[in-house]
Design a protein around this motif. Structure first.
Motif, PDB file in Angstrom:
ATOM      1  N   ASN A  51       0.833  -1.212   0.000  1.00  0.00           N
ATOM      2  CA  ASN A  51       0.000   0.000   0.000  1.00  0.00           C
ATOM      3  C   ASN A  51       0.860   1.252   0.000  1.00  0.00           C
ATOM      4  O   ASN A  51       0.593   2.213  -0.737  1.00  0.00           O
ATOM      5  CB  ASN A  51      -0.924   0.006   1.229  1.00  0.00           C
ATOM      6  CG  ASN A  51      -1.993  -1.060   1.154  1.00  0.00           C
ATOM      7  OD1 ASN A  51      -2.282  -1.580   0.087  1.00  0.00           O
ATOM      8  ND2 ASN A  51      -2.586  -1.382   2.290  1.00  0.00           N
ATOM      9  N   GLU A  52       1.885   1.258   0.839  1.00  0.00           N
ATOM     10  CA  GLU A  52       2.765   2.426   0.930  1.00  0.00           C
ATOM     11  C   GLU A  52       3.534   2.635  -0.370  1.00  0.00           C
ATOM     12  O   GLU A  52       3.702   3.773  -0.836  1.00  0.00           O
ATOM     13  CB  GLU A  52       3.735   2.249   2.096  1.00  0.00           C
ATOM     14  CG  GLU A  52       4.626   3.461   2.331  1.00  0.00           C
ATOM     15  CD  GLU A  52       5.550   3.283   3.530  1.00  0.00           C
ATOM     16  OE1 GLU A  52       6.279   4.223   3.843  1.00  0.00           O
ATOM     17  OE2 GLU A  52       5.526   2.191   4.142  1.00  0.00           O
ATOM     18  N   ASP A  53       3.982   1.540  -0.998  1.00  0.00           N
ATOM     19  CA  ASP A  53       4.756   1.637  -2.236  1.00  0.00           C
ATOM     20  C   ASP A  53       3.939   2.236  -3.368  1.00  0.00           C
ATOM     21  O   ASP A  53       4.423   3.086  -4.116  1.00  0.00           O
ATOM     22  CB  ASP A  53       5.284   0.259  -2.644  1.00  0.00           C
ATOM     23  CG  ASP A  53       6.424  -0.213  -1.762  1.00  0.00           C
ATOM     24  OD1 ASP A  53       6.986   0.632  -1.037  1.00  0.00           O
ATOM     25  OD2 ASP A  53       6.745  -1.409  -1.794  1.00  0.00           O
ATOM     26  N   ILE A  54       2.683   1.799  -3.519  1.00  0.00           N
ATOM     27  CA  ILE A  54       1.873   2.320  -4.621  1.00  0.00           C
ATOM     28  C   ILE A  54       1.513   3.780  -4.377  1.00  0.00           C
ATOM     29  O   ILE A  54       1.461   4.589  -5.310  1.00  0.00           O
ATOM     30  CB  ILE A  54       0.606   1.458  -4.836  1.00  0.00           C
ATOM     31  CG1 ILE A  54      -0.140   1.927  -6.096  1.00  0.00           C
ATOM     32  CG2 ILE A  54      -0.302   1.491  -3.637  1.00  0.00           C
ATOM     33  CD1 ILE A  54       0.628   1.825  -7.377  1.00  0.00           C
ATOM     34  N   ILE A  55       1.293   4.161  -3.116  1.00  0.00           N
ATOM     35  CA  ILE A  55       1.003   5.565  -2.807  1.00  0.00           C
ATOM     36  C   ILE A  55       2.205   6.437  -3.158  1.00  0.00           C
ATOM     37  O   ILE A  55       2.068   7.488  -3.789  1.00  0.00           O
ATOM     38  CB  ILE A  55       0.622   5.719  -1.321  1.00  0.00           C
ATOM     39  CG1 ILE A  55      -0.770   5.121  -1.080  1.00  0.00           C
ATOM     40  CG2 ILE A  55       0.648   7.198  -0.899  1.00  0.00           C
ATOM     41  CD1 ILE A  55      -1.165   5.043   0.382  1.00  0.00           C
ATOM     42  N   ASN A  56       3.392   6.005  -2.769  1.00  0.00           N
ATOM     43  CA  ASN A  56       4.609   6.774  -3.075  1.00  0.00           C
ATOM     44  C   ASN A  56       4.866   6.819  -4.576  1.00  0.00           C
ATOM     45  O   ASN A  56       5.342   7.833  -5.112  1.00  0.00           O
ATOM     46  CB  ASN A  56       5.814   6.164  -2.354  1.00  0.00           C
ATOM     47  CG  ASN A  56       5.757   6.391  -0.857  1.00  0.00           C
ATOM     48  OD1 ASN A  56       5.131   7.354  -0.392  1.00  0.00           O
ATOM     49  ND2 ASN A  56       6.395   5.521  -0.101  1.00  0.00           N
TER      50      ASN A  56
END
Length: 321
Positions: free
Chosen positions: A114-119
């Motif tokens: 989740n964090e990777d796609i947001i970044n």
């Protein structure tokens, strides 16, 4: 004497005197008219541009919704609540800890994705996120893979076999609108690549191989734009730059280095295989039947999928959607 008399009337030497007298007014009128037309043109231009951009915004909103829905659907899933072992369970303490650790690792993977796609969405330049679909004449989001998992993009690459490569010395015959190639080779340097070239995003190349009659020198893989496919050198049984592929022994060759990995092939004569590239992140991985390799690094600007062979080889190879 007559010639020395002063000229008292301009009209005697200039028949356009009346026109000259009216020019200032005419010029002022023309300027005023042009100014009015400029105002009308500016209004029309603004209205046209605003209308066009309004359509672009509407289309981008639709594409963004599709993009978000697809990413959410493909993100790693887990239970909404952690499955904490109950105290009265018959499990041993060691098993309880293992189960708890497994749940924690799963939650960490989900949070990390989740964090990777947001970044990725937040930090990527527009050129990495968006492209123009020339066939549909509209904007579209580019394919996205995070840590080897495709979150958004086409299931299969739009691909057909290159007829020019197939016709070299009659080594292959293409049928079914470019999707099927029937191989009949008896020498080295047999390269059968896709006509299409890929320069960004994620692409999946799925093929079905039938009735393969070959030794171990049958190859499935990928080449970049620096690989010369029409030359009689650079055979895939040797060290081969600008190429990534595996043979029927399952040995994986990576950019001029042989045996850089392994995939189980069982030397099947009938099988399905997949080559998946993430050009933005410069990786490739291979699959045959139910086995999938790790990702390997690639380099280059444009890529083509291919199969190849040395020695005698007969087979039917179909590009699948």
């Amino acid at each position: 004497e007559e010639t020395n008399k002063p000229i008292t009337s301009l009209s005697k030497i200039n028949p356009y005197e009346d026109l000259l007298k009216t020019l200032p007014g005419k010029v002022e009128e023309i300027i005023k008219l042009g100014s009015t037309q400029n105002i009308d043109f500016e209004t029309e231009l603004r209205d046209t541009i605003n209308s066009r951009f309004e359509k672009i915004h509407i289309q981008l909103d639709e594409e963004a919704k599709f993009f978000v829905d697809s990413v959410i659907e493909n993100l790693p899933k887990g239970d909404k609540s952690m499955n904490v072992p109950e105290q009265d369970s018959n499990q041993s303490t060691k098993d309880k800890i293992k189960e708890l650790m497994s749940n924690l690792e799963s939650m960490i993977d989900i949070a990390s994705a989740n964090e990777d796609i947001i970044n990725y969405v937040k930090d990527s330049p527009y050129t990495k996120l968006l492209k123009i679909d020339h066939k549909e004449d509209k904007f579209a989001f580019k394919s996205v893979s995070i840590k080897g998992s495709k979150l958004f993009g086409k299931k299969g690459a739009e691909a057909t076999w290159d007829d020019k490569l197939a016709k070299r010395k009659g080594r292959g015959v293409i049928s079914e609108e470019g999707k099927v190639i029937t191989l009949n080779s008896s020498s080295c340097w047999n390269f059968f690549a896709t006509k299409e070239k890929y320069s960004d995003g994620c692409h999946v190349f799925n093929i079905k191989v039938e009735n393969l009659t070959s030794d171990q020198h049958f190859y499935v893989g990928l080449v970049n734009n620096s690989k010369e496919l029409f030359s009689n050198n650079g055979c895939m049984c040797c060290q081969n730059p600008n190429s990534w592929y595996y043979d029927r022994l399952g040995d994986i060759a990576i950019d001029n280095k042989l045996k850089q990995g392994k995939i189980e092939t069982k030397q099947r004569r009938n099988f399905t295989a997949t080559v998946e590239i993430d050009i933005d992140n410069k990786t490739v991985c291979f699959s045959e039947e139910d086995e999938k390799t790790k990702t390997f690094p690639i380099q280059g600007k444009e890529f083509r999928f291919l199969v190849g062979s040395c020695n005698e080889c007969k087979a039917k190879v179909t590009i699948q959607d």
